[in-house]
Design a protein around this motif. Sequence first.
Motif, PDB file in Angstrom:
ATOM      1  N   MET A   1       0.847  -1.183   0.000  1.00  0.00           N
ATOM      2  CA  MET A   1       0.000   0.000   0.000  1.00  0.00           C
ATOM      3  C   MET A   1       0.892   1.247   0.000  1.00  0.00           C
ATOM      4  N   THR A   2       0.405   2.264  -0.637  1.00  0.00           N
ATOM      5  CA  THR A   2       1.091   3.540  -0.711  1.00  0.00           C
ATOM      6  C   THR A   2       0.123   4.627  -0.252  1.00  0.00           C
ATOM      7  N   THR A   3       0.645   5.611   0.423  1.00  0.00           N
ATOM      8  CA  THR A   3      -0.165   6.747   0.820  1.00  0.00           C
ATOM      9  C   THR A   3       0.041   7.867  -0.183  1.00  0.00           C
ATOM     10  N   LEU A   4      -1.051   8.316  -0.777  1.00  0.00           N
ATOM     11  CA  LEU A   4      -1.008   9.367  -1.796  1.00  0.00           C
ATOM     12  C   LEU A   4      -1.439  10.706  -1.236  1.00  0.00           C
ATOM     13  N   ASN A   5      -0.713  11.716  -1.602  1.00  0.00           N
ATOM     14  CA  ASN A   5      -1.100  13.111  -1.391  1.00  0.00           C
ATOM     15  C   ASN A   5      -0.823  13.814  -2.702  1.00  0.00           C
ATOM     16  N   GLY A  14      -5.894  13.596  -0.172  1.00  0.00           N
ATOM     17  CA  GLY A  14      -5.013  12.772   0.627  1.00  0.00           C
ATOM     18  C   GLY A  14      -4.918  13.239   2.056  1.00  0.00           C
ATOM     19  N   PRO A  15      -4.306  12.414   2.859  1.00  0.00           N
ATOM     20  CA  PRO A  15      -3.691  11.144   2.493  1.00  0.00           C
ATOM     21  C   PRO A  15      -4.737  10.074   2.168  1.00  0.00           C
ATOM     22  N   ILE A  16      -4.452   9.325   1.102  1.00  0.00           N
ATOM     23  CA  ILE A  16      -5.316   8.238   0.641  1.00  0.00           C
ATOM     24  C   ILE A  16      -4.442   7.008   0.442  1.00  0.00           C
ATOM     25  N   GLU A  17      -4.839   5.912   1.066  1.00  0.00           N
ATOM     26  CA  GLU A  17      -4.116   4.647   0.893  1.00  0.00           C
ATOM     27  C   GLU A  17      -4.566   3.991  -0.408  1.00  0.00           C
ATOM     28  N   ASP A  20      -0.415  -0.685  -4.400  1.00  0.00           N
ATOM     29  CA  ASP A  20       0.759  -0.320  -5.196  1.00  0.00           C
ATOM     30  C   ASP A  20       0.540  -0.559  -6.691  1.00  0.00           C
ATOM     31  N   ALA A  71       0.654   5.594  -7.378  1.00  0.00           N
ATOM     32  CA  ALA A  71       1.729   5.952  -6.439  1.00  0.00           C
ATOM     33  C   ALA A  71       2.764   6.870  -7.082  1.00  0.00           C
ATOM     34  N   ASP A  74       2.291  10.676  -6.439  1.00  0.00           N
ATOM     35  CA  ASP A  74       2.344  11.222  -5.086  1.00  0.00           C
ATOM     36  C   ASP A  74       3.106  12.551  -5.079  1.00  0.00           C
TER      37      ASP A  74
END
Length: 174
Positions: A1-5, A14-17, A20, A71, A74
Amino acid sequence: MTTLNLTINGRKHGPIEVRDDLSMNDFLREMLGMTGTKFGCGAAQCLSCAVIIDNPDGTSYTTPTCVVPAANFDGKAIRTVEGHAKDGELSALQRAFIDHFAFQCGYCTAGFLNEGQVLLELLAREPVARDQLETVIADALDGHLCRCTGYIKYHQAVRDVILADANRYLTASK
């Protein structure tokens, strides 16, 4: 998983999980409900899925979203086709596309519209000679595929917008 902003059309998200392996196209369409960006070929060849990336230095470019993981976006600022109209008013480019019936089936329109907008912004910074205009437009739109073969209409729409504000986008021919 990646956290997007990221910022989309001037709005922070964001932050949105995200997974990947989630493509940016699926992120826009499925997670944000922004369906203007189309899924065309799925191989980054037709560019129907192209969005605009805005660089901090004020330059911009388009990039496909169908094969690029969300991702990778980001921290970026992007514009989608939903960002062209302001306060319910279509942009000059959108109006020109309508005037020329350039959208046809509409599938590739978002990619062409975004590429045309990037060209307008480039020409506002770096005007070209009028006698180079046709080549500049053709080069900019090259690579975008239209299954309705509406290339001429897209080209004419972009040209009309440039010629309507020639002092901004063009220099005298040499």
